[in-house]
Write an enzyme that holds these catalytic residues in place. Structure first.
Site, mmCIF file in Angstrom:
data_model
loop_
_atom_site.group_PDB
_atom_site.id
_atom_site.type_symbol
_atom_site.label_atom_id
_atom_site.label_comp_id
_atom_site.label_asym_id
_atom_site.label_seq_id
_atom_site.Cartn_x
_atom_site.Cartn_y
_atom_site.Cartn_z
ATOM 1 N N ALA A 155 48.856 44.161 -47.884
ATOM 2 C CA ALA A 155 47.906 45.151 -47.369
ATOM 3 C C ALA A 155 48.116 46.499 -48.050
ATOM 4 C CB ALA A 155 48.001 45.238 -45.854
ATOM 5 N N CYS A 156 48.163 47.576 -47.282
ATOM 6 C CA CYS A 156 48.222 48.917 -47.862
ATOM 7 C C CYS A 156 49.556 49.235 -48.535
ATOM 8 C CB CYS A 156 47.916 49.970 -46.793
ATOM 9 S SG CYS A 156 46.196 49.931 -46.237
#
Length: 373
Positions: A155-156
């Site tokens: 993800a981020c």
């Protein structure tokens, strides 16, 4: 032990900008259409009327003022509210690989490297365009690199996690030069029809060249002094879209098939985790947070970053210590901290210490401590 440096970065910036005012106008038109469509159910108390958004709400909640996107007409169409991309045949370069190659070639030019000098390509992103063949292998071909490539998704935090893999490969001797690319087409997985998150993301792609110090020739080099990663499971940020959906006979347009989060919970839980992670990482390298000249943090929320820094250094800090790109680019998932590093390191001096840190779904946190050579 092999010394490892960041020797170049590259940025692909999409051609279209959506201002908060444009976004609010489209969202409010969509909300009005939905409220009209569901007027009877709303009157009967069966469903709740949609609440309009506003520029003031967006900027107070996030600090975001605009975002770059690959396509804006579909996003701003109240009857659609997501991008309008054209399908490409399999013999044509994919959209994600195209923007990744652009950023990659810029990073290679900055590092003074050719594609054929790259031993590995790591495509690290919050969402891949397809399952296989790996996006990284297509990007590898597009830039003329050798060696190998693979995709990874945290993800981020994908960019910082990939940087650690690149550093470790070089220290282990399995590569001498590694390219990390972060193509983030966030507009395709954002729920533009949800008032609580319709403003959060923007599209972009970043690239970073990681190589052994004795092969680096660029004028701007940052020695990686250490990397640290941590994950802790949480459902507070989630996206359930995937190949299993059709086997479940679930609605491909259901709310859980795009980005969703419990924003307040994420804020409350991630801020102390991120601050403690950075402090512990620095202390393991015999540094105090106050010794850091610049923090390039994940760009998700202005208030979140301010509080992380306050916990670390004990005071409010400005853009000189923790530069903000969120207002211009919005949240660009894994690319945010790399954009900050790319755009806000040129004024630092030899010996200055910096921290790249990202945090996101998982939960996941990754940090890179580097010193300017």
């Amino acid at each position: 032990m092999t010394r490892v440096v960041i020797s170049g970065t590259g940025l692909y910036q999409p051609p279209h900008v959506i201002s908060n005012a444009e976004l609010v106008e489209a969202f409010n038109a969509y909300a009005a259409l939905q409220n009209e469509k569901n007027a009877e159910a709303i009157a009967a108390g069966e469903i709740t009327a949609m609440t309009p958004s506003s520029v003031e709400f967006i900027e107070k909640a996030s600090g975001i003022k605009q975002r770059y996107v690959l396509e804006k007409t579909g996003v701003l169409d109240p009857t659609r509210m997501y991008p309008r991309f054209e399908a490409r045949p399999d013999d044509q370069i994919s959209l994600m690989a195209e923007i990744a190659a652009d950023a990659a070639n810029k990073a290679l030019a900055a590092a003074g490297k050719r594609g054929d000098q790259v031993d590995a390509v790591l495509c690290a992103s919050a969402n891949m365009q397809r399952a296989y063949p790996a996006m990284a292998v297509e990007i590898q071909q597009a830039i003329g690199a050798g060696g190998y490539g693979f995709d990874m998704n945290v993800a981020c935090s994908s960019a910082t996690f990939a940087i650690e893999q690149a550093v470790n490969a070089i220290k282990a001797g399995t590569a001498r030069c590694v390219l990390v690319v972060n193509p983030e087409i966030t507009s395709a997985h954002l729920e533009w029809r949800d008032r609580d998150c319709h403003f959060i993301f923007g599209d972009v792609c970043t690239a970073v060249v990681i190589e052994a110090a004795d092969t680096a020739t660029s004028a701007d080099q940052w020695e990686v002094l250490g990397t640290r990663l941590v994950t802790q499971f949480s459902n507070a940020i989630r996206n359930n879209f995937g190949f299993m959906n059709r086997a479940e006979d679930s609605d491909p347009l259901a709310r859980d098939k795009t980005f969703k989060q419990e924003g307040r919970k994420v804020f409350k839980e991630v801020v102390p985790m991120a601050a403690a992670h950075i402090e512990s990482h620095l202390q393991s390298l015999a540094f105090e947070p106050t010794a850091v000249r610049r923090f390039w943090l994940h760009q998700a929320n202005l208030g979140m970053n301010q509080l992380v820094l306050k916990k670390l250094v004990g005071r409010e800090v400005g853009d000189d210590i923790a530069p903000l790109i969120l207002d211009t680019y919005a949240n660009t998932a894994s690319a945010g901290s790399i954009i900050a590093f790319h755009e806000h390191r040129g004024d630092l001096q030899t010996g200055d210490l910096g921290v790249i840190c990202s945090f996101g779904a998982g939960y996941s946190i990754g940090s890179v401590v580097a010193r300017k050579l």
